[in-house]
Design an enzyme around this catalytic site. Structure first.
Site, PDB file in Angstrom:
ATOM      1  N   TYR A 247     111.444   9.160  34.337  1.00  0.00           N
ATOM      2  CA  TYR A 247     112.785   9.059  34.919  1.00  0.00           C
ATOM      3  C   TYR A 247     113.635   8.045  34.146  1.00  0.00           C
ATOM      4  CZ  TYR A 247     116.582   7.890  38.064  1.00  0.00           C
ATOM      5  OH  TYR A 247     117.835   7.654  38.589  1.00  0.00           O
TER       6      TYR A 247
ATOM      7  N   ASN B  65     119.556  -1.388  37.013  1.00  0.00           N
ATOM      8  CA  ASN B  65     118.892  -0.889  38.219  1.00  0.00           C
ATOM      9  C   ASN B  65     118.122  -2.004  38.918  1.00  0.00           C
ATOM     10  OD1 ASN B  65     118.044   0.868  40.149  1.00  0.00           O
ATOM     11  ND2 ASN B  65     116.563   1.958  38.869  1.00  0.00           N
TER      12      ASN B  65
ATOM     13  N   GLN C 136     125.401 -35.690  83.314  1.00  0.00           N
ATOM     14  CA  GLN C 136     124.944 -35.001  82.111  1.00  0.00           C
ATOM     15  C   GLN C 136     126.136 -34.695  81.212  1.00  0.00           C
ATOM     16  OE1 GLN C 136     121.299 -32.232  83.378  1.00  0.00           O
ATOM     17  NE2 GLN C 136     123.209 -31.558  84.271  1.00  0.00           N
TER      18      GLN C 136
ATOM     19  N   ARG D 143     124.733 -31.641  74.866  1.00  0.00           N
ATOM     20  CA  ARG D 143     123.395 -31.709  75.473  1.00  0.00           C
ATOM     21  C   ARG D 143     122.476 -30.597  74.989  1.00  0.00           C
ATOM     22  NH1 ARG D 143     122.261 -30.040  80.963  1.00  0.00           N
ATOM     23  NH2 ARG D 143     124.518 -30.054  81.277  1.00  0.00           N
TER      24      ARG D 143
ATOM     25  N   LYS E 287     146.564 -32.273  66.703  1.00  0.00           N
ATOM     26  CA  LYS E 287     146.971 -31.069  67.429  1.00  0.00           C
ATOM     27  C   LYS E 287     147.042 -29.862  66.490  1.00  0.00           C
ATOM     28  CE  LYS E 287     149.793 -31.345  70.908  1.00  0.00           C
ATOM     29  NZ  LYS E 287     148.949 -30.747  71.984  1.00  0.00           N
TER      30      LYS E 287
ATOM     31  N   ASN F  71     121.631  11.462  47.387  1.00  0.00           N
ATOM     32  CA  ASN F  71     120.374  10.891  46.887  1.00  0.00           C
ATOM     33  C   ASN F  71     120.216   9.477  47.433  1.00  0.00           C
ATOM     34  OD1 ASN F  71     118.028  10.523  45.160  1.00  0.00           O
ATOM     35  ND2 ASN F  71     119.344   9.248  43.876  1.00  0.00           N
TER      36      ASN F  71
END
EC number: 4.3.1.24
Length: 708
Positions: free
Chosen positions: A100, A252, A340, A346, A448, A479
């Site tokens: 190939y 390739n 908390q 946390r 801001k 293919n």
């Protein structure tokens, strides 16, 4: 590739680890931080020796930067095996063996046959030169030179393994181009990374073969043709006439996708560590509770990324001067803030931990890919055969990049949540709204604009988190009916990393602003306490005739008011009756007067009669003292030094303030936030933040603090 533990057989398989799961697991041993330190060390190597099996992400990131001093050398021991596969192809063709891409057409037209192997390779490069560049040097359709350089390095490394049928001299030529900073121009788009990155890689082949449409970028940025590229690179033997299989060997493979993925992951790993340190600094400036890093909590969850993230934060916070001060504040008034901290602080280890695991796993996947043989067919000289397979399928790249991009977006979301708390005076425990540092909050809106920009960054980052790999289209006459989209995903992840750098810049400057405001706050509070104490002694201690007055007992409670009131809630006009300081001071005096009983009926012992005198004296003295304290701060002569100097996070602060030359942003200054952000952003992009970041963690032993 050889068996990592040396336990291999004649076929190159690991007897003890035939499926390579063991090697993959072993690669994840140790901490993420140690891995990042290793990457940084590899990034700074002066010479990168390629042999096909040991290329690292950090090395690719170094070579990708054309200004790097790193030079590439080829391991001479690879020459023989590369030559053997090249000779095999030529011998095979001379014998009429059907193979190939050597004697056949390509892809869906591989049923075609030819004996003109060289002409076939020439045609391969021609028809793959299908990219679009547009006109003008600044066309946005050209792949960045850094990505091209990364691809060149990866492709050399792959071909050095000797399974591709290409001459060693071609690899030497690509190396010369790299070392002389001559970079072929590749199209930005046009690859689906299966069969490899055919279209972009064909343009490297175009330079090597002297195609007239081929262009390159010279070291000075000028666009040059192939002849000039060869001259600048010192390649004197002329353009290559490709032999059978050599064009296919060049194009390739997955080098463009995996090369870009490598540079992206180098940055992503560093940004992940940076986000851990940011969370710790966020805890410091927010006067958070470090209990969230306790090892038992994370040990019981079992996830290593979470455990390490918590341990890193714990290390930064251990002994922090801010944490000592915060503890005293929490003890003074336990109800001043929630029991908390909010989730952005946390649960930051639980949030960041999985992202670190994903990024680390992706890094290992890409490091396997860049050391793989990923073209087709593979030439197995030992068995005298060509193997037709699909290693060009870049799925590890597409999947790793999709996952990394999602992790990057999650890190950005946490930064945005933390930044949003930091600039909001409802949540930031006494810092001014928008982190405004000026005297008049009505004429200073601080960060801001930066908060709006952060929302924009975060939104775009969340959009980019969407996967690429679920958008596959069938290609090349069906293919290539499934394909990885590896480079596309890597490009989107590069965009995500870029945006995270923008967010990291903004957040880091914001954290440094908060650090300076805490310093200013502490000096102003000390000044207010001292002034109130002095005024109380002058006005409240004695009566008209010099006798001790009942109001002398108010001083202690008046000082407590200063301890409890946030300085920035009143300091722009400290004696305003509409601000909480004067209201609370008066309330204390009124409460003492109400408890004064019958003495209030006597003008000589009445506390009520002292209130106006106390307030009038304070109005004369306090504004002047506050202004003096602010001027001393601006001149660097504050009575109380900045606590950050006693913290492990100090190197980052020092970097931002001293090395990049930024300072406290105020509305009184002409300098805009964006000007300061640019300084830090450029430093991050140039890699100058790495050393200060690692310095914050240089004495961490890689383990959580013992559970006591």
């Amino acid at each position: 590739m050889a068996c990592a533990n040396g336990n291999g057989n004649a076929n190159g398989l690991c007897i003890r680890d035939p499926l390579s799961w063991g090697a993959a697991a072993e690669a994840l041993a140790g901490s993420h931080l140690e891995e990042v330190k290793r990457m940084v060390k590899e990034h700074r190597e002066a010479c990168i020796r390629l042999g096909g099996a040991t290329l690292k992400v950090g090395q690719i990131a170094a070579v990708a930067n054309g200004g790097s001093a790193a030079k590439v050398e080829l391991d001479e021991s690879a020459r023989a095996r590369v030559k053997a596969s090249s000779d095999w192809v030529m011998d095979s063709m001379s014998k009429g063996t059907d193979s190939y891409g050597v004697t056949t057409g390509f892809g869906a037209t591989s049923h075609r046959r030819t004996k003109q192997g060289g002409a076939l390779q020439k045609e391969l490069i021609r028809f793959l030169n299908a990219g679009i560049f547009g006109s003008g040097r600044d066309s946005c359709n050209t792949l960045p030179a850094s990505t091209t350089r990364a691809a060149m390095l990866v492709r050399i490394n792959t071909l050095l393994q000797g399974y591709s049928g290409i001459r060693f001299e071609i690899l030497e030529a690509i190396t010369r181009l790299l070392n002389n900073n001559v970079t072929p121009c590749l199209p930005l788009r046009g690859t689906i990374t299966a069969s490899g990155d055919l279209v972009p890689l064909s343009y490297i082949a175009g330079i090597l073969t002297g195609r007239p449409n081929s262009k390159a970028t010279a070291p000075d940025g000028a666009q040059i043709d192939a002849s000039e590229a060869f001259r600048l690179a010192g390649i004197t033997d002329g353009f290559f006439q490709l032999q059978p299989k050599e064009g296919l060997a060049l194009v390739n493979g997955t080098a463009v996708g995996s090369g870009l993925a490598s540079t992206v992951l180098y940055d992503a790993n560093i940004l992940a560590v940076l986000s851990e340190v940011f969370s710790a600094i966020f805890c410091e400036v927010m006067q958070g509770k470090p209990e969230f890093t306790d090892h038992l909590t994370h040990k019981l969850k079992h996830h290593p990324g979470q455990i390490e993230a918590a341990a890193v934060m714990e290390h930064i916070l251990d002994g922090s001067s801010y944490m000592k001060m915060a503890k005293k504040l929490h003890e003074l008034d336990p109800l001043q803030k929630p029991k908390q901290d909010r989730y952005a602080l946390r649960t930051s280890p639980q949030w960041l931990g999985p992202q670190i695991e994903v990024i680390r796993s992706a890094t290992k996947s890409i490091e396997r890919e860049i050391n793989s043989v990923n073209d087709n067919p593979l030439i197995d000289v030992s068995r005298n055969k060509a193997l037709h397979g699909g290693n060009f399928q870049g799925t590890p790249i597409g999947v790793s990049m999709d996952n990394t991009r999602l992790a990057i977006a999650s890190i950005g979301k946490l930064m945005f949540a933390q930044f949003s708390e930091l600039v909001n005076d409802f949540y930031n425990n006494g810092l001014p709204s928008n982190l405004s540092g000026g005297r008049d909050p009505s004429l200073d809106y601080g960060f801001k604009g930066a908060e709006i920009a952060m929302a924009s960054y975060c939104s775009e980052l969340q959009f980019l988190a969407n996967p690429v790999t679920n958008h596959v289209q069938s290609a090349e006459q069906h293919n290539q009916d499934v394909n990885s989209l590896g480079l596309i995903s890597a490009r989107k992840t590069e965009e995500a990393v870029h945006i995270l750098k923008l967010m990291s810049t903004t957040f880091l400057v914001g954290l440094c602003q908060a650090i300076d405001l805490r310093h200013l706050e502490e000096n102003l509070k000390s000044t207010v306490k001292t002034t109130i104490s002095q005024v109380a002694k002058r006005v409240l201690t004695s009566g008209i005739n010099g006798e001790l007055h009942p109001s002398r007992f108010c001083e202690k409670d008046l000082i407590k008011v200063v301890d409890r009131e946030h300085v920035f809630s009143y300091v722009d006009d400290p004696c305003s009756a509409t601000y909480p300081l004067m209201q609370r001071l008066r309330q204390i005096l009124v409460e003492h007067a109400m408890n004064n009983g019958e003495k209030e009926k006597d003008a000589d012992t009445s506390i009520f009669r002292k209130i106006s005198a106390f307030e009038d004296e304070l109005k004369v003295v306090l504004p002047k003292e506050v202004e003096s304290a602010r001027v001393a701060y601006e001149n660097g002569t504050s009575a109380i030094k900045n606590r950050i100097e006693e913290c492990r996070s100090y190197p980052l602060y020092r970097f931002v303030r001293e090395e990049t030359g930024t300072s406290l942003l105020t509305g009184e200054n002409v300098r805009s936030p964006g000007e300061e952000f640019d300084k830090v952003f450029n430093a991050i992009c140039e890699g100058r933040l790495v050393d200060p970041l690692l310095e914050c963690l240089e004495d961490w032993n890689g383990a959580p603090l013992p559970i006591c």
